[in-house]
Design a protein around this motif. Structure first.
Motif, PDB file in Angstrom:
ATOM      1  N   LEU A 183     -17.975   5.942 -18.481  1.00 21.72           N
ATOM      2  CA  LEU A 183     -19.102   5.487 -17.855  1.00 21.72           C
ATOM      3  C   LEU A 183     -19.565   4.068 -18.191  1.00 21.72           C
ATOM      4  CD1 LEU A 183     -21.602   6.218 -15.833  1.00 21.72           C
ATOM      5  CD2 LEU A 183     -22.973   6.974 -18.020  1.00 21.72           C
ATOM      6  N   GLN A 184     -19.299   3.849 -19.437  1.00 20.39           N
ATOM      7  CA  GLN A 184     -19.478   2.148 -19.892  1.00 20.39           C
ATOM      8  C   GLN A 184     -18.393   1.320 -19.035  1.00 20.39           C
ATOM      9  OE1 GLN A 184     -19.183   2.471 -24.020  1.00 20.39           O
ATOM     10  NE2 GLN A 184     -21.216   3.457 -24.363  1.00 20.39           N
ATOM     11  N   VAL A 186     -16.875   1.998 -16.229  1.00 23.75           N
ATOM     12  CA  VAL A 186     -17.355   1.829 -14.629  1.00 23.75           C
ATOM     13  C   VAL A 186     -18.361   0.625 -14.594  1.00 23.75           C
ATOM     14  CG1 VAL A 186     -18.530   3.103 -12.956  1.00 23.75           C
ATOM     15  CG2 VAL A 186     -16.748   4.207 -14.074  1.00 23.75           C
ATOM     16  N   ILE A 187     -19.459   0.811 -15.531  1.00 21.81           N
ATOM     17  CA  ILE A 187     -20.651  -0.032 -15.448  1.00 21.81           C
ATOM     18  C   ILE A 187     -19.947  -1.800 -15.788  1.00 21.81           C
ATOM     19  CG2 ILE A 187     -22.825  -0.857 -16.752  1.00 21.81           C
ATOM     20  CD1 ILE A 187     -23.318   2.066 -17.176  1.00 21.81           C
ATOM     21  N   SER A 188     -19.259  -1.622 -16.666  1.00 23.64           N
ATOM     22  CA  SER A 188     -18.663  -3.159 -17.062  1.00 23.64           C
ATOM     23  C   SER A 188     -17.898  -3.587 -15.835  1.00 23.64           C
ATOM     24  CB  SER A 188     -17.801  -2.983 -18.127  1.00 23.64           C
ATOM     25  OG  SER A 188     -16.683  -2.281 -17.883  1.00 23.64           O
ATOM     26  N   MET A 190     -18.468  -2.410 -12.515  1.00 23.98           N
ATOM     27  CA  MET A 190     -19.508  -2.362 -11.179  1.00 23.98           C
ATOM     28  C   MET A 190     -20.489  -3.483 -11.192  1.00 23.98           C
ATOM     29  SD  MET A 190     -18.619  -0.125  -9.201  1.00 23.98           S
ATOM     30  CE  MET A 190     -20.123  -0.002  -8.220  1.00 23.98           C
ATOM     31  N   ILE A 191     -21.056  -3.948 -12.483  1.00 28.17           N
ATOM     32  CA  ILE A 191     -21.890  -5.007 -12.297  1.00 28.17           C
ATOM     33  C   ILE A 191     -21.393  -6.406 -11.983  1.00 28.17           C
ATOM     34  CG2 ILE A 191     -23.581  -6.523 -13.981  1.00 28.17           C
ATOM     35  CD1 ILE A 191     -23.971  -4.021 -15.465  1.00 28.17           C
TER      36      ILE A 191
END
Length: 254
Positions: A183-184, A186-188, A190-191
């Motif tokens: 999840l981390q 993906v966030i790194s 996606m942002i």
């Protein structure tokens, strides 16, 4: 994701590329309809032969077409397994093989159309088709423009994801596959992707506004779309292919 070419137009000089997008749309739609009307395995020879002719005639590597099919392997597998919900037997096996064969034909037809048709030509054809069915001209233009932007941006976004992912790895970030660490990851990705997408959307909006898009109802096209003899042949052939299975079935019954 090192080579992003799914659904990407390939500029070549072939008779398939030179066909009018309208005739290619007729061919693709009618051949897809025919694959669902086929009731005999022998009838697949006709669409299969035409499919091979168009694939070879496009001068695009055959492997690229089958890569498009390969990228949908998970969906094809699920559809194949769904055919056995009522039980595992020989009848369901034949139904599953036939369903997968139809899906492969549809994917290959769509791949031929997308890879040999410029997005601008495709959008213009969609706009003309919507106008023919009495959709308001401004709405038809907006729908076609949305279509061409989506087709242009999907490969760009995929390439942007690959670029961001590579940049994160160079900076020492580990691309983990666990639930929380994934999840981390993906966030790194996606942002920066969202920020980049907003910037691109703003650039497109400024470019469209500077060209006064939507200000006039009656617009002209830079590219002229003409129906030539090869296009007429393809359209007639598409109609013949659509009615051929029904005619052959009646002849075999007699």
């Amino acid at each position: 994701m090192s080579e992003i070419n799914f659904g990407k137009y390939i500029a070549l000089s072939s008779f398939v590329h030179k066909l009018n997008p309208v005739s290619k749309i007729f061919f693709v739609i009618f051949l897809i309809i025919e694959t669902f009307l086929i009731s005999n395995w022998l009838y697949y020879i006709i669409p299969g032969t035409l499919l091979v002719i168009f694939m070879l005639g496009s001068k695009i590597r055959i492997s690229l077409y089958f890569e498009d099919v390969k990228k949908l392997w998970f969906l094809i597998l699920i559809i194949f397994l769904l055919q056995f919900t009522s039980g595992v037997n020989l009848h369901n096996l034949f139904n599953a093989i036939e369903t997968v064969l139809r899906i492969i034909i549809i994917v290959l037809l769509s791949s031929i159309f997308i890879r040999t048709t410029r997005p601008v030509e495709l959008a213009r054809s969609v706009e003309k088709g919507l106008i023919l069915i009495r959709v308001r001209r401004s709405l038809s233009r907006d729908i076609s423009m949305t279509l061409v932007l989506v087709m242009q941006f999907i490969p760009v976004l995929l390439k942007e994801i690959n670029r961001i992912r590579t940049a994160q790895m160079i900076r020492g970030s580990k691309m983990s596959r666990g639930i929380f660490k994934g999840l981390q990851t993906v966030i790194s990705i996606m942002i920066p992707l969202v920020i980049s997408t907003i910037r691109r959307a703003e650039q497109v909006a400024i470019a469209m506004e500077s060209r006064r898009y939507g200000m006039y109802d009656n617009t002209t096209s830079y590219y002229k779309s003409e129906i030539n003899l090869p296009d007429v042949v393809v359209i007639v052939l598409s109609v013949v292919l659509l009615i051929l299975p029904a005619v052959l079935s009646k002849l075999l019954i007699k």
